[in-house]
Design an enzyme around this catalytic site. Sequence first.
Site, PDB file in Angstrom:
ATOM      1  N   GLU A  44      37.335  26.759  31.110  1.00 55.94           N
ATOM      2  CA  GLU A  44      36.800  25.957  30.322  1.00 55.94           C
ATOM      3  C   GLU A  44      37.602  26.034  29.134  1.00 55.94           C
ATOM      4  O   GLU A  44      37.568  24.743  28.642  1.00 55.94           O
ATOM      5  CB  GLU A  44      35.086  26.230  30.361  1.00 55.94           C
ATOM      6  CG  GLU A  44      34.519  25.486  30.132  1.00 55.94           C
ATOM      7  CD  GLU A  44      32.369  25.502  29.934  1.00 55.94           C
ATOM      8  OE1 GLU A  44      32.217  25.005  28.837  1.00 55.94           O
ATOM      9  OE2 GLU A  44      32.257  26.612  30.905  1.00 55.94           O
ATOM     10  N   ASP A 141      32.319  28.518  32.866  1.00 60.64           N
ATOM     11  CA  ASP A 141      31.358  29.266  32.733  1.00 60.64           C
ATOM     12  C   ASP A 141      30.461  29.019  33.857  1.00 60.64           C
ATOM     13  O   ASP A 141      30.227  28.206  34.067  1.00 60.64           O
ATOM     14  CB  ASP A 141      31.040  28.893  31.429  1.00 60.64           C
ATOM     15  CG  ASP A 141      31.986  29.629  30.103  1.00 60.64           C
ATOM     16  OD1 ASP A 141      32.891  30.273  30.268  1.00 60.64           O
ATOM     17  OD2 ASP A 141      31.185  28.997  28.620  1.00 60.64           O
ATOM     18  N   TYR A 349      28.529  36.884  29.018  1.00 64.10           N
ATOM     19  CA  TYR A 349      28.070  35.394  28.462  1.00 64.10           C
ATOM     20  C   TYR A 349      27.587  35.070  27.510  1.00 64.10           C
ATOM     21  O   TYR A 349      25.648  36.215  28.118  1.00 64.10           O
ATOM     22  CB  TYR A 349      28.200  34.805  30.256  1.00 64.10           C
ATOM     23  CG  TYR A 349      28.005  33.188  30.042  1.00 64.10           C
ATOM     24  CD1 TYR A 349      28.912  32.428  29.709  1.00 64.10           C
ATOM     25  CD2 TYR A 349      26.996  32.774  30.454  1.00 64.10           C
ATOM     26  CE1 TYR A 349      29.089  31.055  29.633  1.00 64.10           C
ATOM     27  CE2 TYR A 349      26.507  31.540  30.573  1.00 64.10           C
ATOM     28  CZ  TYR A 349      27.877  30.617  29.720  1.00 64.10           C
ATOM     29  OH  TYR A 349      28.104  29.817  29.771  1.00 64.10           O
TER      30      TYR A 349
END
Length: 701
Positions: A44, A141, A349
Amino acid sequence: MYSYNYKTTNKTHTRVTHNSHTGTSVQAKTSIWMLRGPVLVIAEKPKAARRIVEALSQHFNTRKYGNISYYEIRSISQVIYVASAVGHLYTLHTELREYPVFEYKWVPAYIADEEKRYTRIYLELLSKLAHECLYYVNACDYDIEGSVIGYLIIKFHGDEKRAFRAKFSSLVHSELRSSFENLMPLDYNMIESGLCRHELDWIWGINVSRALTRAVFNATKRKITLSAGRVQTPTLKFITEREIERALFIPLPQYMITVKLRKANRVFTAEFTENPVYNINSANIIKSTVLRDKYLLVREYTTEKRKLTPPPPFNLSDLQYEAARIFGFSPMKTQKIAEDLYLEALISYPRTNSQKLPPTLNYKEILQKLSRISKYEALISQLIRETRGVLRPVEGEKEDPAHPAIYPTGNIPQNLTREQWAIYDLIVRRFLAAFAPSAIISYTRALLETSSAGYKFTCSGVIVEFLGWLTYYPYHIPSTKILPKLARAERIEVVNVVVRESYTRPPAKLKKIDVLKWMESVEIGTESTRAPIIEKLFKRNYLKNTKSGIEITDLGLGVVEVISRFFPELTSIDLTRKFEQLISEVKASGKSRLQVIEEAKGVIKKLLENFNQQINNIGTLLSTRLGITDSYVKCSIPTCRREVHENSLCKYHYEALKKLRDSYEEWYQRKNITYKEYLRKLLNMKSTGMFIRDVIEHVEL
């Protein structure tokens, strides 16, 4: 979106996933090293691409395409390319200029938006590599946005039949390697849910925005773009209602009675249990009674020890709340810093709703790594002693199927800014606290009473007996307040009695974090989108930031007025929440994306039909708020540009005048002053609402 079939061999049982989008089957768990032929791995962000290639191989080549880097791993039977997007490379677009518009398609972002020109080279590179490859891995992600970003690149430049999904919650090398050894099929449930959210937001936003813009154009022949959105508009209305409530606020006098007491040279205070008292005469009677009695009798004295359990590890919104409370950071700032820390492989994350840590995580290894950072060494040694090495984290109720709570990976930070260190330290300390024992707090309370009239007073004390988790996360340590030991029926000397005049307070001025909390409480938006939506309202000039908090502009107020009057459903939390739930049903395969979009189209068509019948009135109202027309009768308040509603005043100042006159009776009963004294008193008070102040200055005085 998929159904499962089971293919059995005499050695292993391998689950095969049938892809209803392509009609083909791919193995449910596949190692990247088993793919024979060129593979394109799509990250990403550029930093994530670098982390991935470093995890996959020590022997990789860095290549250049223009001024951007991509990576190549070569072996005898395989070549793997790792290249990056920069967020969304595709966006929804239409060639039609009118509204309502329901014809649209996905196009490269740089075609639809001049500000996205920088994405062109990234898409060109990915397209070039995709045409050279046989297999594709979406390593963006693992959330709805990442699923859509990777999917659209593969859809338009690769082959869905040969595509896989990598799932990981941190950019630590060991987790990345495990992820690429266990590739999954494309996550079509998340993809469909993400596409549905994008389409809903697009058709909602473009149609309402074009309608507002057309209304202004019809009234002024000037093209001024106005915007409204599915989540943005109810949020703006919430802020507007709070600001109007503040602007119409009239503080009322009230009286707080405090008694200063003494026992053995220890002076402490007690508060009247029925504070505030609403009449000055009543307050003075109570004061006189206490002074005449000269002592208070102790009726109750209790001490209670309570355990204060540790808070769970952070999810994104909890982190945003704490960063705002402790450091004053905006939600967007905290989110951006957390994402930077994630890309540096320092934390997991961050865009997660979970308050639970994964049981597979090696807590001891992470603590050992963190102990190499000098500021945590002693804390971690103490934690290991207190827990005797048994590490069981506290968990909250919230879960997220995609990612665990935010945790530090144990990697050593390098060259962090002061603000990055602040967020990193908060995450580390919250992680440590989750394993720590409960704190023990001692609470003392006394109830005292006058001997004659039975007026009751109370006082309390707080002492931290054992810090427990507060050692590691000290931001919730209560202030110590020591109360002397008292006995039932004991007489306590009265030193003094104070009657303090105070005033009721208006609702607190909203800050960005308050808006985010509200959005979460009414279940609109997502962890990822709430902070950007708040920022968009400022970018549109609907809101402005001040030292004391958020203020709404005349334009923002005008847009809310128009939408509330002519598009009431658009400001409705219920409608917004309903479509949020429908998006969730798409993710859970309970509803199709097309069903949800068709339902939304029906709602929008009906709204626009009603809007078009009133478009001239809407245009006139909006053009006055924009300050581009003077062809109307203005409110008599010199600083107000709103149109007259009644008595030469706009509707807000007219309401302020009525409220001002109605509230005087309450003031007179509490304080016994003349109307003119009442007006002057209000004018000198900072808490008096803006509309009230305007009316006092320009009408009543």
